[in-house]
Design a protein around this motif. Sequence first.
Motif, short mmCIF file in Angstrom:
data_model
loop_
_atom_site.label_atom_id
_atom_site.label_comp_id
_atom_site.label_asym_id
_atom_site.label_seq_id
_atom_site.Cartn_x
_atom_site.Cartn_y
_atom_site.Cartn_z
N PRO A 29 -63.67 22.33 -24.60
CA PRO A 29 -64.35 23.61 -24.37
C PRO A 29 -65.61 23.85 -25.20
N GLN A 30 -65.86 23.03 -26.25
CA GLN A 30 -67.00 23.34 -27.13
C GLN A 30 -68.35 23.33 -26.40
N PRO A 31 -68.65 22.30 -25.59
CA PRO A 31 -69.95 22.35 -24.90
C PRO A 31 -70.08 23.58 -23.99
N PHE A 32 -68.98 23.96 -23.36
CA PHE A 32 -69.04 25.15 -22.50
C PHE A 32 -69.20 26.41 -23.35
N ALA A 33 -68.56 26.43 -24.53
CA ALA A 33 -68.74 27.57 -25.43
C ALA A 33 -70.21 27.71 -25.82
N ASN A 34 -70.87 26.58 -26.08
CA ASN A 34 -72.30 26.63 -26.40
C ASN A 34 -73.10 27.20 -25.23
N PRO A 43 -70.15 39.26 -26.94
CA PRO A 43 -70.09 39.29 -28.40
C PRO A 43 -69.73 37.89 -28.93
N TYR A 44 -70.35 37.50 -30.03
CA TYR A 44 -70.19 36.14 -30.53
C TYR A 44 -68.72 35.76 -30.72
N SER A 45 -67.92 36.72 -31.21
CA SER A 45 -66.51 36.40 -31.52
C SER A 45 -65.69 36.10 -30.26
N LEU A 46 -66.17 36.53 -29.08
CA LEU A 46 -65.42 36.33 -27.83
C LEU A 46 -65.85 35.07 -27.06
N VAL A 47 -66.88 34.41 -27.56
CA VAL A 47 -67.44 33.26 -26.82
C VAL A 47 -66.40 32.16 -26.63
N ASN A 48 -65.69 31.80 -27.70
CA ASN A 48 -64.71 30.72 -27.59
C ASN A 48 -63.58 31.08 -26.62
N MET A 49 -63.12 32.32 -26.70
CA MET A 49 -62.02 32.75 -25.80
C MET A 49 -62.46 32.61 -24.35
N SER A 105 -72.19 21.39 -14.40
CA SER A 105 -72.27 20.27 -15.32
C SER A 105 -72.82 20.76 -16.65
N LEU A 106 -72.34 20.15 -17.73
CA LEU A 106 -72.84 20.51 -19.06
C LEU A 106 -73.71 19.40 -19.62
N GLU A 107 -74.00 18.39 -18.79
CA GLU A 107 -74.83 17.29 -19.23
C GLU A 107 -76.26 17.77 -19.44
N GLU A 108 -77.00 17.03 -20.30
CA GLU A 108 -78.41 17.34 -20.45
C GLU A 108 -79.12 17.07 -19.13
N GLY A 109 -80.09 17.91 -18.81
CA GLY A 109 -80.79 17.73 -17.55
C GLY A 109 -80.06 18.37 -16.39
N ALA A 110 -78.95 19.06 -16.69
CA ALA A 110 -78.21 19.75 -15.62
C ALA A 110 -79.02 20.97 -15.18
N ALA B 28 -54.71 24.46 -27.28
CA ALA B 28 -53.89 24.18 -28.46
C ALA B 28 -53.45 22.72 -28.48
N ALA B 29 -53.26 22.14 -27.29
CA ALA B 29 -52.77 20.77 -27.22
C ALA B 29 -53.89 19.73 -27.23
N ALA B 30 -55.10 20.16 -26.84
CA ALA B 30 -56.19 19.19 -26.67
C ALA B 30 -56.76 18.76 -28.02
N PRO B 31 -57.06 17.46 -28.17
CA PRO B 31 -57.67 16.99 -29.43
C PRO B 31 -59.00 17.69 -29.71
N LYS B 32 -59.70 18.09 -28.65
CA LYS B 32 -61.00 18.73 -28.84
C LYS B 32 -60.91 20.25 -28.74
N GLY B 33 -59.72 20.80 -28.99
CA GLY B 33 -59.55 22.25 -28.94
C GLY B 33 -60.42 22.96 -29.96
N ILE B 34 -60.70 24.24 -29.69
CA ILE B 34 -61.57 25.01 -30.58
C ILE B 34 -60.83 26.28 -31.00
N PRO B 35 -61.28 26.93 -32.08
CA PRO B 35 -60.64 28.20 -32.48
C PRO B 35 -60.78 29.24 -31.36
N VAL B 36 -59.70 30.00 -31.14
CA VAL B 36 -59.74 31.01 -30.06
C VAL B 36 -60.77 32.09 -30.36
N VAL B 37 -60.79 32.54 -31.60
CA VAL B 37 -61.82 33.49 -32.01
C VAL B 37 -62.96 32.70 -32.64
N THR B 38 -64.16 32.86 -32.13
CA THR B 38 -65.29 32.10 -32.64
C THR B 38 -65.45 32.39 -34.13
#
Lengths: 153, 157
Positions: A29-34, A43-49, A105-110, B28-38
């Motif tokens: 999920p990190q690239p999608f979070a970005n 709000p920044y704190s909700l981005v990861n959720m 897609s989250l690839e560069e150039g998408a 929670a299970a994924a190796p690339k998991g991230i914190p739920v709250v940023t």
Amino acid sequence: MTTRRIAFALRLFLGGLLVYASHDKLFDPQPFANAVDNYQILPYSLVNMAAIALPWIEMVTGLCLIAGVFAPGAGLVATGMFAVFTVALVIAVLRGLNINCGCFSLEEGAEKVSWLAASGRAVLTAAGVFVTLSSLQTDWPAAWLKKPRREKE
Amino acid sequence: MRPTFASSIAAALLIVFGGAALGLIANAAAPKGIPVVTPPLPAAAPEISFEDAWAAFDDGSAVFIDSRPMEEYRDGHIAGALCVPYDDRKDHVESLRREVPRDRLVIAYCDAADECESSKRLSGWLLIQGWKDVRYFAEGYAAWRDAGLPVTEGEQP
């Protein structure tokens, strides 16, 4: 082609699109979070959720649409998501952001945010409304077991 | 049974909350998991001294990033520095990803850290974005220019 057949085809198309859009965001999920953060809307704190939940909601919605299970509810969720994506894209374009759409897609150039991308999601929103309304007119929950029925003359 | 609008709303809520729950479990299970709250942005990356900043410039091992507004960058900046105004940082993240490898030393600066906060904040944000070796250059552009070190004017090449 009857209205019912068009609705059936659109339901499969939207379902497939949602499954495709979610597939590479599910377990990384990190690239999608970005991508979500780049829109500067949440709000920044909700981005990861959002980045954790959205792809799975897309996947479940897509599978429901394809299978015809809870189709009206899935149509509502799909419509809501496409509407939110449309608004987010319009805001990003109006702000002049030069960021990736993060849509399929989250690839560069998408695909970048653009009026074209926003228009595409607006069309999908309309398709979602159509699928939802037409799904409300079918028997439920076993509509998926049946072939598209012929409309009465 | 013909679906009603109310039952469709209930199904929609089931899909949304069910999907979100699956997402939390998978994360929670994924190796690339991230914190739920940023996690909040760190206040700043570690500071780099004037001497070390100059050494990194001299041997070409660092990428300098100017966090001041575009107009100030145009008026003068450390030679070769990239322009990433703090307030517009998210507009620049895609090009930064293309141009700056994640393992490269990145040095953020503004005028001088006692007069501007943007380089500190940008350095923290760059860490969050995945660059591993980020510092902020507290003395900033003013000290660099006054020391007669290489500066240029104009747009980013």
